[in-house]
Design an enzyme around this catalytic site. Structure first.
Site, PDB file in Angstrom:
ATOM      1  N   HIS A  74     -58.434   4.665 -47.414  1.00  5.56           N
ATOM      2  CA  HIS A  74     -59.423   5.106 -46.412  1.00  5.56           C
ATOM      3  C   HIS A  74     -60.839   4.833 -46.899  1.00  5.56           C
ATOM      4  O   HIS A  74     -61.763   4.726 -46.104  1.00  5.56           O
ATOM      5  CB  HIS A  74     -59.268   6.619 -46.154  1.00  5.56           C
ATOM      6  N   HIS A  76     -67.675   8.932 -52.645  1.00  2.00           N
ATOM      7  CA  HIS A  76     -67.098   7.834 -51.864  1.00  2.00           C
ATOM      8  C   HIS A  76     -68.106   7.450 -50.788  1.00  2.00           C
ATOM      9  O   HIS A  76     -69.159   8.091 -50.652  1.00  2.00           O
ATOM     10  CB  HIS A  76     -65.762   8.268 -51.230  1.00  2.00           C
ATOM     11  N   HIS A 102     -68.643   5.575 -46.557  1.00  2.00           N
ATOM     12  CA  HIS A 102     -68.127   5.109 -45.269  1.00  2.00           C
ATOM     13  C   HIS A 102     -69.015   3.942 -44.870  1.00  2.00           C
ATOM     14  O   HIS A 102     -70.239   3.987 -45.091  1.00  2.00           O
ATOM     15  CB  HIS A 102     -68.201   6.235 -44.229  1.00  2.00           C
ATOM     16  N   THR A 148     -64.819  14.984 -42.861  1.00  2.00           N
ATOM     17  CA  THR A 148     -64.872  14.017 -41.751  1.00  2.00           C
ATOM     18  C   THR A 148     -63.579  13.211 -41.634  1.00  2.00           C
ATOM     19  O   THR A 148     -63.477  12.320 -40.798  1.00  2.00           O
ATOM     20  CB  THR A 148     -66.037  13.026 -41.940  1.00  2.00           C
TER      21      THR A 148
HETATM   22  N1  LIG Z   1     -65.746  12.531 -45.889  1.00  2.00           N
HETATM   23  S1  LIG Z   1     -65.944  13.968 -46.545  1.00  2.00           S
HETATM   24  O1  LIG Z   1     -66.137  14.938 -45.467  1.00  2.00           O
HETATM   25  O2  LIG Z   1     -67.030  13.922 -47.515  1.00  2.00           O
HETATM   26  C1  LIG Z   1     -64.530  14.440 -47.421  1.00  2.00           C
HETATM   27  C2  LIG Z   1     -64.682  15.141 -48.617  1.00  2.00           C
HETATM   28  C3  LIG Z   1     -63.551  15.540 -49.352  1.00  2.00           C
HETATM   29  C4  LIG Z   1     -62.284  15.227 -48.871  1.00  2.00           C
HETATM   30  O3  LIG Z   1     -61.185  15.613 -49.575  1.00  2.00           O
HETATM   31  C5  LIG Z   1     -62.135  14.515 -47.672  1.00  2.00           C
HETATM   32  N2  LIG Z   1     -60.905  14.174 -47.142  1.00  2.00           N
HETATM   33  C6  LIG Z   1     -59.719  14.006 -47.828  1.00  2.00           C
HETATM   34  O4  LIG Z   1     -59.618  14.134 -49.028  1.00  2.00           O
HETATM   35  N3  LIG Z   1     -58.653  13.721 -47.064  1.00  2.00           N
HETATM   36  C7  LIG Z   1     -57.304  13.539 -47.697  1.00  2.00           C
HETATM   37  C8  LIG Z   1     -56.792  12.182 -47.378  1.00  2.00           C
HETATM   38  C9  LIG Z   1     -57.746  11.111 -47.830  1.00  2.00           C
HETATM   39  C10 LIG Z   1     -57.181  10.291 -48.972  1.00  2.00           C
HETATM   40  O5  LIG Z   1     -55.803  10.194 -48.920  1.00  2.00           O
HETATM   41  C11 LIG Z   1     -63.270  14.129 -46.950  1.00  2.00           C
HETATM   42 ZN   LIG Z   2     -66.916  11.095 -46.651  1.00  5.37          ZN
END
Ligand SMILES: NS(=O)(=O)c1ccc(O)c(NC(=O)NCCCCO)c1
Ligand SMILES: [Zn+2]
Length: 262
Positions: free
Chosen positions: A61, A89, A91, A196
């Site tokens: 992702h 990370h 986007h 998100t």
């Molecule tokens: N974009 S965010 O709001 O900063 C954000 C911060 C921390 C997170 O843990 C996630 N999401 C996440 O980990 N989802 C699990 C499956 C993804 C990898 O398999 C999103």
């Molecule tokens: Zn994010």
């Protein structure tokens, strides 16, 4: 499995991840005419050390630089507690005209950096904090195409090792993620939202810097070099690249975005 297009895309996330249909979801558009100045915020305190061994993975992702240093802490600003850096990370889009998750007065940037922290005062682990109100704080910086960013090369130089999903690369060099943030760290917007991506837990305090960070168009192209899966190739035999991994903006539902500046 979830993704960013088709039947597994954002419009259907709520079917398997019910929180995705909640009332305080992220990202949102920041309407700068409706933000409210809050003079009560203390200075933001961002203390990261450099010698934190971290590993870079492609989770299908996004890329994720996980950090395991208890010396990387965030406090102050709108935060009541102390938070510890867990991972960062980004986007991004399929071209420089789109890619950020949050927008400002409807403007979408080429990419968006998320530095994810968990509340070490209130919770015993990141896995617990990620589901709880006030559990997560995400420092956010918008990215646009412009001059080259030397700090980003420390991360991008490892991308060839993580081109395929579940690829992992250990980053040991003297790298401090603070170099990825804009110079001005006093002007930011902040509001309460969610992860998100699925499971979309409503546990996140977003802190979004007003100043935009520049990276070169070539560096942005390197983000797009990552592949979405380990094996499946398109029928034409070419790789499917990981692009447009941003969720559409979500309803504000009466939330007020606070500003640290007038
Ligand atoms: N974009 S965010 O709001 O900063 C954000 C911060 C921390 C997170 O843990 C996630 N999401 C996440 O980990 N989802 C699990 C499956 C993804 C990898 O398999 C999103
Ligand atoms: Zn994010």
């Amino acid at each position: 499995a979830w993704g960013y297009e088709g039947d597994i895309g954002p419009c259907n996330w709520h079917k398997y991840f019910p929180k995705a249909g909640g009332k305080r979801q992220s990202p949102i558009d920041i309407d700068t005419s409706a933000t409210q100045y809050d003079g009560s915020f203390k200075p933001l305190r961002i203390h990261y050390d450099s010698h934190m061994c971290s590993s870079l993975t492609n989770n299908g992702h996004t890329f994720c630089m996980s950090v395991n240093s208890d010396q990387c802490n965030l406090s102050g600003g709108p935060l009541e507690d102390k938070y510890r850096l867990l991972q960062f990370h980004c986007h991004w889009g399929s071209d420089d005209t789109k890619g950020s998750e949050h927008t400002v007065d409807g403007h979408q940037y080429a990419a968006e950096l998320h530095l994810v922290h968990w509340n070490t005062d209130k919770f015993k682990s990141a896995d617990e904090a990620i589901e709880k109100n006030q559990g997560i704080a995400v420092l956010t910086a918008f990215i646009k195409a412009g001059k080259e960013h030397r700090g980003w090369n420390h991360v991008l130089s490892h991308f060839k090792d993580i081109k395929k999903v579940q690829g992992t690369s250990t980053v040991n060099e003297d790298f401090n993620p603070k170099c990825l943030l804009p110079e001005n760290q006093t002007d930011y917007w902040t509001y309460e939202g969610s992860l998100t991506t699925p499971p979309c837990h409503e546990s996140v305090r977003f802190i979004i810097f007003k100043e935009v960070v520049e990276v070169s168009s070539e560096q942005l192209a390197q983000f797009r070099s990552l592949c979405v899966c380990s094996s499946r190739k398109r029928d034409t035999g070419e790789d499917e690249h990981l692009v447009d991994n941003f969720r559409p903006i979500q309803p504000l539902n009466g939330r007020v975005v606070k500003a640290s500046f007038q």
